[in-house]
Write a protein that holds these residues in place. Structure first.
Motif, PDB file in Angstrom:
ATOM      1  N   ALA A 309       0.899  -1.104   0.146  1.00 32.99           N
ATOM      2  CA  ALA A 309      -0.065  -0.036  -0.024  1.00 32.99           C
ATOM      3  C   ALA A 309       0.976   1.215  -0.208  1.00 32.99           C
ATOM      4  N   GLY A 310       1.810   1.048   1.529  1.00 37.25           N
ATOM      5  CA  GLY A 310       2.687   1.981   0.922  1.00 37.25           C
ATOM      6  C   GLY A 310       3.337   2.509  -0.901  1.00 37.25           C
ATOM      7  N   VAL A 311       4.257   1.490  -0.934  1.00 40.25           N
ATOM      8  CA  VAL A 311       4.895   2.219  -2.239  1.00 40.25           C
ATOM      9  C   VAL A 311       3.347   2.200  -3.868  1.00 40.25           C
ATOM     10  N   GLU A 312       2.811   1.489  -3.468  1.00 42.48           N
ATOM     11  CA  GLU A 312       1.374   2.108  -4.611  1.00 42.48           C
ATOM     12  C   GLU A 312       1.680   3.789  -4.577  1.00 42.48           C
ATOM     13  N   ALA A 313       1.121   4.074  -2.780  1.00 46.67           N
ATOM     14  CA  ALA A 313       1.011   5.093  -2.892  1.00 46.67           C
ATOM     15  C   ALA A 313       1.934   6.142  -3.591  1.00 46.67           C
ATOM     16  N   ILE A 314       3.352   5.913  -2.661  1.00 50.27           N
ATOM     17  CA  ILE A 314       4.025   6.784  -3.672  1.00 50.27           C
ATOM     18  C   ILE A 314       4.226   6.165  -5.384  1.00 50.27           C
ATOM     19  N   ARG A 315       4.179   5.381  -6.090  1.00 53.71           N
ATOM     20  CA  ARG A 315       3.884   4.954  -6.887  1.00 53.71           C
ATOM     21  C   ARG A 315       2.795   6.091  -7.846  1.00 53.71           C
ATOM     22  N   ASP A 316       1.690   6.746  -7.101  1.00 58.91           N
ATOM     23  CA  ASP A 316       0.636   7.567  -7.418  1.00 58.91           C
ATOM     24  C   ASP A 316       0.836   8.434  -7.526  1.00 58.91           C
ATOM     25  N   ARG A 317       2.047   9.339  -6.267  1.00 60.86           N
ATOM     26  CA  ARG A 317       2.947  10.800  -6.030  1.00 60.86           C
ATOM     27  C   ARG A 317       3.950  10.802  -7.561  1.00 60.86           C
ATOM     28  N   ASN A 318       4.376   9.482  -7.156  1.00 59.83           N
ATOM     29  CA  ASN A 318       5.298  10.236  -8.487  1.00 59.83           C
ATOM     30  C   ASN A 318       5.922   8.477  -9.185  1.00 59.83           C
ATOM     31  N   ILE A 322       8.485   5.888 -10.851  1.00 60.76           N
ATOM     32  CA  ILE A 322       7.543   4.417 -10.983  1.00 60.76           C
ATOM     33  C   ILE A 322       6.367   4.551 -11.658  1.00 60.76           C
ATOM     34  N   GLU A 323       7.251   3.271 -12.912  1.00 57.15           N
ATOM     35  CA  GLU A 323       5.629   3.542 -13.388  1.00 57.15           C
ATOM     36  C   GLU A 323       4.706   2.018 -12.633  1.00 57.15           C
ATOM     37  N   VAL A 338      13.686   5.180 -15.113  1.00 56.59           N
ATOM     38  CA  VAL A 338      14.853   5.474 -15.216  1.00 56.59           C
ATOM     39  C   VAL A 338      15.679   3.676 -15.247  1.00 56.59           C
ATOM     40  N   PRO A 339      16.490   4.370 -15.270  1.00 54.13           N
ATOM     41  CA  PRO A 339      17.500   2.301 -14.987  1.00 54.13           C
ATOM     42  C   PRO A 339      17.243   2.115 -13.556  1.00 54.13           C
ATOM     43  N   ASN A 340      17.081   1.139 -13.226  1.00 55.51           N
ATOM     44  CA  ASN A 340      16.451   0.538 -11.969  1.00 55.51           C
ATOM     45  C   ASN A 340      18.375   0.795 -11.016  1.00 55.51           C
ATOM     46  N   GLY A 341      19.525   0.405 -11.668  1.00 57.90           N
ATOM     47  CA  GLY A 341      20.162   0.385 -10.745  1.00 57.90           C
ATOM     48  C   GLY A 341      20.399   1.690 -10.919  1.00 57.90           C
ATOM     49  N   GLU A 342      20.233   2.566 -11.187  1.00 53.75           N
ATOM     50  CA  GLU A 342      20.539   4.555 -10.827  1.00 53.75           C
ATOM     51  C   GLU A 342      19.110   4.315  -8.920  1.00 53.75           C
ATOM     52  N   ILE A 343      18.153   3.713  -9.681  1.00 53.05           N
ATOM     53  CA  ILE A 343      17.497   3.730  -8.090  1.00 53.05           C
ATOM     54  C   ILE A 343      17.627   2.903  -6.708  1.00 53.05           C
ATOM     55  N   VAL A 344      18.856   2.432  -7.819  1.00 54.02           N
ATOM     56  CA  VAL A 344      19.110   1.185  -6.240  1.00 54.02           C
ATOM     57  C   VAL A 344      20.649   1.505  -5.746  1.00 54.02           C
ATOM     58  N   ASN A 345      21.169   2.593  -6.071  1.00 58.69           N
ATOM     59  CA  ASN A 345      22.567   3.439  -6.247  1.00 58.69           C
ATOM     60  C   ASN A 345      21.741   4.448  -5.166  1.00 58.69           C
ATOM     61  N   LYS A 346      21.059   5.493  -5.287  1.00 60.10           N
ATOM     62  CA  LYS A 346      20.086   6.523  -4.754  1.00 60.10           C
ATOM     63  C   LYS A 346      20.069   6.123  -4.173  1.00 60.10           C
ATOM     64  N   LEU A 347      19.046   4.520  -3.154  1.00 55.62           N
ATOM     65  CA  LEU A 347      18.359   4.237  -2.393  1.00 55.62           C
ATOM     66  C   LEU A 347      19.986   3.969  -1.023  1.00 55.62           C
ATOM     67  N   ILE A 381      12.148   6.295   2.693  1.00 58.75           N
ATOM     68  CA  ILE A 381      13.619   6.710   2.480  1.00 58.75           C
ATOM     69  C   ILE A 381      12.890   6.840   0.471  1.00 58.75           C
ATOM     70  N   ILE A 382      12.263   5.748   0.124  1.00 60.52           N
ATOM     71  CA  ILE A 382      11.869   5.934  -1.290  1.00 60.52           C
ATOM     72  C   ILE A 382      11.060   7.463  -1.754  1.00 60.52           C
ATOM     73  N   GLU A 383      10.666   7.614  -1.074  1.00 66.78           N
ATOM     74  CA  GLU A 383       9.186   8.725  -1.316  1.00 66.78           C
ATOM     75  C   GLU A 383      10.527  10.218  -1.072  1.00 66.78           C
ATOM     76  N   LYS A 384      11.748   9.870  -0.118  1.00 70.87           N
ATOM     77  CA  LYS A 384      12.314  10.939   0.016  1.00 70.87           C
ATOM     78  C   LYS A 384      13.308  11.049  -0.800  1.00 70.87           C
ATOM     79  N   ILE A 385      14.096   9.923  -1.578  1.00 67.25           N
ATOM     80  CA  ILE A 385      14.773   9.616  -3.664  1.00 67.25           C
ATOM     81  C   ILE A 385      13.959   9.711  -4.320  1.00 67.25           C
ATOM     82  N   CYS A 386      12.471   9.712  -4.159  1.00 64.61           N
ATOM     83  CA  CYS A 386      11.612   9.800  -5.571  1.00 64.61           C
ATOM     84  C   CYS A 386      12.021  11.374  -5.314  1.00 64.61           C
ATOM     85  N   VAL A 387      11.976  12.354  -3.792  1.00 66.57           N
ATOM     86  CA  VAL A 387      11.101  13.866  -4.060  1.00 66.57           C
ATOM     87  C   VAL A 387      12.519  14.396  -4.400  1.00 66.57           C
ATOM     88  N   GLU A 388      13.517  14.099  -4.617  1.00 66.56           N
ATOM     89  CA  GLU A 388      14.740  14.372  -5.152  1.00 66.56           C
ATOM     90  C   GLU A 388      14.936  14.133  -6.131  1.00 66.56           C
TER      91      GLU A 388
END
Ligand code: PLP
Length: 391
Positions: A309-318, A322-323, A338-347, A381-388
């Motif tokens: 539920a949390g990641v789906e809400a983040i997806r809706d906002r971003n 997140i596709e 974006v390339p998944n490796g970039e997200i893994v690195n940011k997280l 943390i996921i929300e934070k990197i999406c916002v950044e």
């Protein structure tokens, strides 16, 4: 020609972990990370679970190894528990997922052999699957990237699109022995078997005299909220393989089967030096103690619901980042734009570990013992990197 002392077969991230505790890892600089990768779904009951650590230490000081030339009571205990918890009647213990799958493939061939069909040796597998890194299991996996340069390819595997029952039936020949499938494709990117697919495979196996092999190496031991993921589809395989979480981080694996499927596996047909040794079985039984505790599966299901539920809400906002979100239980994938490796690195930079997978997916694989507070920390943390990212 120079080469690193550790053979460079892995593209490693430059971090070394020194300590694990529940859902957290600490690196050599003292930095703490929230671990939503669990060594690719392996530290299933969290890092260094006290019960597991104690059982291993106790067994290590008593007897580590003796050989399958002799009775191993811990093996008997673990096999009895796997039989009681699943469709299976019998268990072979190995050391890795690929070995468990090798056992399953050999068992399927042997079953057909002793059933009067030695000509049936082929196994149907699915596009985007992953079954391991041995010669047979890379052929089972079938992807060019794991096969390249390792030819000739082991014969006996036919690949069809995941979810396509018509193509599966079309691929069945009088040489087919079995169908091998993941209920949720792990390395492939958390594709969940579509409705009716596993049921359809069961029917095809029954109609054509084939064995159905469930690769539950990533999905098993409660990861999807039931002991085996197949249970949620109402389907009983003939053979299933378990690895990763079964030892909670200690290398061990199992191939479990019905009496009928295993009828050809008589003394001398298969074996392993280490498989099911006292130390491995102490780890597996201790892990099993935790996984079979009352309320464990309810906890996995509740944590899955909260995380999803949390990641789906983040997806809706971003949704420019997140596709989509997919998966089952505590196997939740974020397909990123974006390339998944970039997200893994940011997280990771933000203090959270995840794992990339196929189809540009970031895998969230927290320990099954994860708490609500840890899920909320991960979501923040996921929300934070999406916002950044400015999306
Ligand atoms: N099968 C599945 C579904 C897996 O996810 C894996 C590992 O990622 C394997 C088999 C191979 O397991 P191992 O690496 O322990 O040999």
């Amino acid at each position: 020609m120079s080469i690193t002392a550790v053979m460079p077969t892995y593209a490693r991230t430059d971090v070394a972990f020194e300590k694990g505790e529940g859902s957290y890892l600490t690196d050599s600089t003292g930095r703490r990370y929230l671990d939503f990768g669990t060594g690719i779904a392996t530290a299933g009951i969290g890092h260094c679970h006290p019960h597991l650590a104690e059982a291993i230490a106790k067994q290590a000081a008593t007897l580590m190894h003796c050989s399958n030339l002799y009775n191993i009571p811990g093996q008997q205990k673990m096999a009895d528990r796997l039989v009681a918890a699943t469709f299976a009647d019998s268990v072979f213990f190995g050391n890795s997922g690929a070995e468990a799958n090798e056992c399953a493939i050999k068992m399927a061939r042997r079953y057909q052999h002793v059933s009067g069909h030695p000509e049936r040796y082929r196994v149907i597998t699915f596009e985007n699957c992953f079954h391991g890194r041995t010669l047979a299991t890379i052929a089972a996996t079938g992807a060019e990237k794991v096969l390249q340069g390792f030819g000739p390819k082991v014969d006996g595997f036919d690949h069809v699109p995941f979810g396509d029952l018509k193509a599966t039936e079309g691929a069945i020949s009088n040489e087919t022995a079995a169908i091998m499938v993941e209920a949720v494709q792990g390395e492939g990117g958390f594709f969940v078997a579509p409705d009716g697919f596993l049921e359809g495979l069961r029917k095809l196996c029954d109609k054509h005299g084939l064995l159905l092999i469930a690769d539950e190496i990533q999905t098993g031991m409660g990861r999807t909220g039931t002991f085996l993921a197949f249970e949620q589809f109402g389907v009983k395989p003939d053979i299933a393989t378990l690895g990763k979480s079964i030892g909670g981080g200690f290398p061990t694996a199992a191939c479990i089967a019905t009496a009928e499927a295993a009828k050809g596996m008589t003394a001398g047909t298969h074996g392993s030096t280490y498989g099911g040794n006292p130390l491995a079985m102490a780890a597996a039984n201790a892990t099993m103690d935790v996984v079979l505790e009352a309320g464990f599966m309810d906890h996995v299901q509740a944590m899955s619901k909260r995380l999803r539920a949390g990641v789906e809400a983040i997806r809706d906002r971003n949704d420019s980042l997140i596709e989509l979100v997919r998966g089952k239980g505590l196997m939740i994938g974020l397909k990123t734009r974006v390339p998944n490796g970039e997200i893994v690195n940011k997280l990771r930079d933000a203090g959270m570990l995840t794992v990339p997978a196929g189809d540009n997916v970031v895998r969230l694989l927290p320990p099954m013992t994860v708490s609500e507070a840890e899920i909320d920390e991960a979501l923040a943390i996921i929300e934070k990197i999406c916002v950044e990212d400015g999306s």
